[in-house]
Design an enzyme around this catalytic site. Structure first.
Site, PDB file in Angstrom:
ATOM      1  N   HIS A 146     -26.308  56.908  11.752  1.00  0.00           N
ATOM      2  CA  HIS A 146     -27.125  57.484  10.680  1.00  0.00           C
ATOM      3  C   HIS A 146     -27.728  58.824  11.137  1.00  0.00           C
ATOM      4  O   HIS A 146     -27.881  59.750  10.347  1.00  0.00           O
ATOM      5  CB  HIS A 146     -28.226  56.501  10.276  1.00  0.00           C
TER       6      HIS A 146
ATOM      7  N   HIS B 140     -35.377  59.161   3.499  1.00  0.00           N
ATOM      8  CA  HIS B 140     -35.529  59.190   2.044  1.00  0.00           C
ATOM      9  C   HIS B 140     -36.998  58.979   1.731  1.00  0.00           C
ATOM     10  O   HIS B 140     -37.504  57.870   1.916  1.00  0.00           O
ATOM     11  CB  HIS B 140     -34.807  58.011   1.396  1.00  0.00           C
TER      12      HIS B 140
ATOM     13  N   HIS C  60     -30.874  52.337  -2.941  1.00  0.00           N
ATOM     14  CA  HIS C  60     -29.457  51.992  -2.824  1.00  0.00           C
ATOM     15  C   HIS C  60     -29.258  50.506  -3.110  1.00  0.00           C
ATOM     16  O   HIS C  60     -30.152  49.694  -2.879  1.00  0.00           O
ATOM     17  CB  HIS C  60     -28.965  52.284  -1.403  1.00  0.00           C
TER      18      HIS C  60
ATOM     19  N   MET D 128     -22.518  55.665  -0.284  1.00  0.00           N
ATOM     20  CA  MET D 128     -23.118  54.397  -0.708  1.00  0.00           C
ATOM     21  C   MET D 128     -24.005  54.558  -1.944  1.00  0.00           C
ATOM     22  O   MET D 128     -24.943  53.786  -2.145  1.00  0.00           O
ATOM     23  CB  MET D 128     -23.936  53.817   0.447  1.00  0.00           C
ATOM     24  N   SER D 129     -23.719  55.566  -2.755  1.00  0.00           N
ATOM     25  CA  SER D 129     -24.571  55.801  -3.938  1.00  0.00           C
ATOM     26  C   SER D 129     -23.747  56.503  -5.012  1.00  0.00           C
ATOM     27  O   SER D 129     -22.521  56.490  -4.995  1.00  0.00           O
ATOM     28  CB  SER D 129     -25.759  56.695  -3.551  1.00  0.00           C
TER      29      SER D 129
ATOM     30  N   SER E 255     -29.430  61.893   1.100  1.00  0.00           N
ATOM     31  CA  SER E 255     -29.915  61.809   2.488  1.00  0.00           C
ATOM     32  C   SER E 255     -30.022  63.170   3.147  1.00  0.00           C
ATOM     33  O   SER E 255     -29.023  63.900   3.221  1.00  0.00           O
ATOM     34  CB  SER E 255     -28.908  61.032   3.350  1.00  0.00           C
TER      35      SER E 255
ATOM     36  N   ASN F 275     -19.827  63.491   8.146  1.00  0.00           N
ATOM     37  CA  ASN F 275     -19.054  62.973   9.290  1.00  0.00           C
ATOM     38  C   ASN F 275     -17.642  62.708   8.792  1.00  0.00           C
ATOM     39  O   ASN F 275     -17.415  62.658   7.578  1.00  0.00           O
ATOM     40  CB  ASN F 275     -19.676  61.655   9.791  1.00  0.00           C
TER      41      ASN F 275
ATOM     42  N   TYR G  34     -27.611  48.485  -1.352  1.00  0.00           N
ATOM     43  CA  TYR G  34     -27.678  47.678  -0.127  1.00  0.00           C
ATOM     44  C   TYR G  34     -29.107  47.314   0.277  1.00  0.00           C
ATOM     45  O   TYR G  34     -29.325  46.487   1.147  1.00  0.00           O
ATOM     46  CB  TYR G  34     -26.963  48.369   1.047  1.00  0.00           C
ATOM     47  N   GLU G  35     -30.091  47.940  -0.370  1.00  0.00           N
ATOM     48  CA  GLU G  35     -31.476  47.578  -0.066  1.00  0.00           C
ATOM     49  C   GLU G  35     -31.839  46.238  -0.714  1.00  0.00           C
ATOM     50  O   GLU G  35     -32.891  45.678  -0.413  1.00  0.00           O
ATOM     51  CB  GLU G  35     -32.426  48.682  -0.532  1.00  0.00           C
TER      52      GLU G  35
ATOM     53  N   ALA H 197     -24.875  62.197   0.683  1.00  0.00           N
ATOM     54  CA  ALA H 197     -24.216  62.389   1.976  1.00  0.00           C
ATOM     55  C   ALA H 197     -22.991  61.482   1.968  1.00  0.00           C
ATOM     56  O   ALA H 197     -23.039  60.380   1.425  1.00  0.00           O
ATOM     57  CB  ALA H 197     -25.160  61.984   3.096  1.00  0.00           C
TER      58      ALA H 197
HETATM   59  N1  HPA Z   1     -19.595  56.171   4.848  1.00  0.00           N
HETATM   60  C1  HPA Z   1     -20.450  55.819   3.867  1.00  0.00           C
HETATM   61  N2  HPA Z   1     -21.550  56.502   3.581  1.00  0.00           N
HETATM   62  C2  HPA Z   1     -21.792  57.616   4.293  1.00  0.00           C
HETATM   63  C3  HPA Z   1     -20.940  58.038   5.329  1.00  0.00           C
HETATM   64  C4  HPA Z   1     -19.781  57.278   5.622  1.00  0.00           C
HETATM   65  O1  HPA Z   1     -18.980  57.588   6.533  1.00  0.00           O
HETATM   66  N3  HPA Z   1     -21.481  59.178   5.845  1.00  0.00           N
HETATM   67  C5  HPA Z   1     -22.616  59.430   5.122  1.00  0.00           C
HETATM   68  N4  HPA Z   1     -22.806  58.482   4.198  1.00  0.00           N
END
Ligand code: HPA
Length: 283
Positions: free
Chosen positions: A254, A68, A90, A218-219, A37, A242, A92-93, A120
């Protein structure tokens, strides 16, 4: 032959045809890169010899996430042949897990021996702050499905692959050395893959922390499993965008993730370029 393997071969044939049409039929990448990302800027540093839209590849999964885009980029970094996924899909898609890892397997079949995974993430480790690049030394993938579930693809690898050194020590050493040369701060840690798309709850983050994870995303981990299955040499760098849920006073968005990735992008690009050149010298 399994139907997953048949689908993969069809994608490979489609890519071969597109490459031939573009006059680069003999291009053979040494290094494959997956851009996470907001880290797509890296592609600007590649001397591009061809680009293929995922949508033009028969049977290829196409990402739906903002930030993306979906293209395979073929080219050279300091003379090293690379294939780069600008945009990934991903779990989740809603794709089947075998589709999520199909692009990784495809890059392996194209000839890439090395795989650099990037993403990310949310920082869990006390030493991490937003904007850090973290060297991934291992992963936790057991909270999501396994991409090798189903009939084994014997043509690619063994039924029960060893996972002791998925993130190769020799590649980690290169990344550490290059980060030191470039004076880029590079904490290290274990990456845990969560399912998403919702961010984690604070209780989940506390559990991940107890399990030894430093960053959550998430990947990546399932991609590493598929690549390791087929014998690719893997390393990973995570952009901590973050602080994970419960560790920061503000709710996660996001947009915040993309902003932090943008800020880290120039450092990330520099590091990745030097790492690829060094792999080229050793590979
Ligand atoms: N959690 C999951 N995926 C992420 C996060 C998070 O805090 N930040 C960026 N991708």
């Amino acid at each position: 032959m399994t139907s997953v393997y048949q689908k993969l071969l069809k994608c490979k044939e489609s890519v071969d045809n597109l490459m031939k049409k573009a006059g680069i039929g003999d291009f053979r990448p040494l290094v494959a890169v997956v851009l996470g990302s907001g880290l797509g800027d890296f592609a600007d540093g590649i001397s591009i010899c061809g680009e293929i839209d995922y949508a033009d590849i028969d049977g290829f999964p196409v990402s739906t996430v903002p930030g993306h885009d979906g293209r395979l980029i073929l080219g050279h970094v300091g003379g090293v042949a690379v294939v780069c996924m600008k945009g990934r899909v991903h779990l989740y898609e809603g794709y089947d897990i075998t589709d999520v890892v199909l692009p990784i397997r495809l890059m392996g079949l194209m000839g890439a021996e090395y795989l650099i995974l990037t993403n990310a993430s949310g920082g869990i480790g006390a030493d991490l702050k937003a904007g850090d690049l973290m060297l991934i030394t291992d992963h936790i993938a057991c909270f999501v499905a396994n991409p090798l579930t189903g009939a084994n693809i014997d043509e690619l690898g063994t039924r029960f692959p060893d996972m002791s050194t998925v993130y190769r020590p020799e590649l980690n050493d290169i990344i550490r050395d290059m980060a030191a040369k470039l004076t880029i701060r590079l904490p290290e840690g274990i990456y845990v893959q969560a399912g998403g798309p919702s961010f984690e709850s604070p209780a989940e983050i506390r559990m991940f922390k107890q399990a030894g994870a430093s960053a959550v995303g998430m990947s990546t981990a399932i991609e590493a499993i598929a690549a390791n299955h087929m014998g690719m040499k893997i390393c990973g760098i995570s952009c901590v965008c973050n602080l994970a849920a419960g560790l920061s006073p503000t709710p996660l968005t996001h947009d915040e993730v993309q902003e932090a990735a943008n800020e880290a992008a120039p450092r990330f690009k520099q590091l990745l370029m030097e790492v690829i050149k060094e792999i080229g010298k050793q590979g």
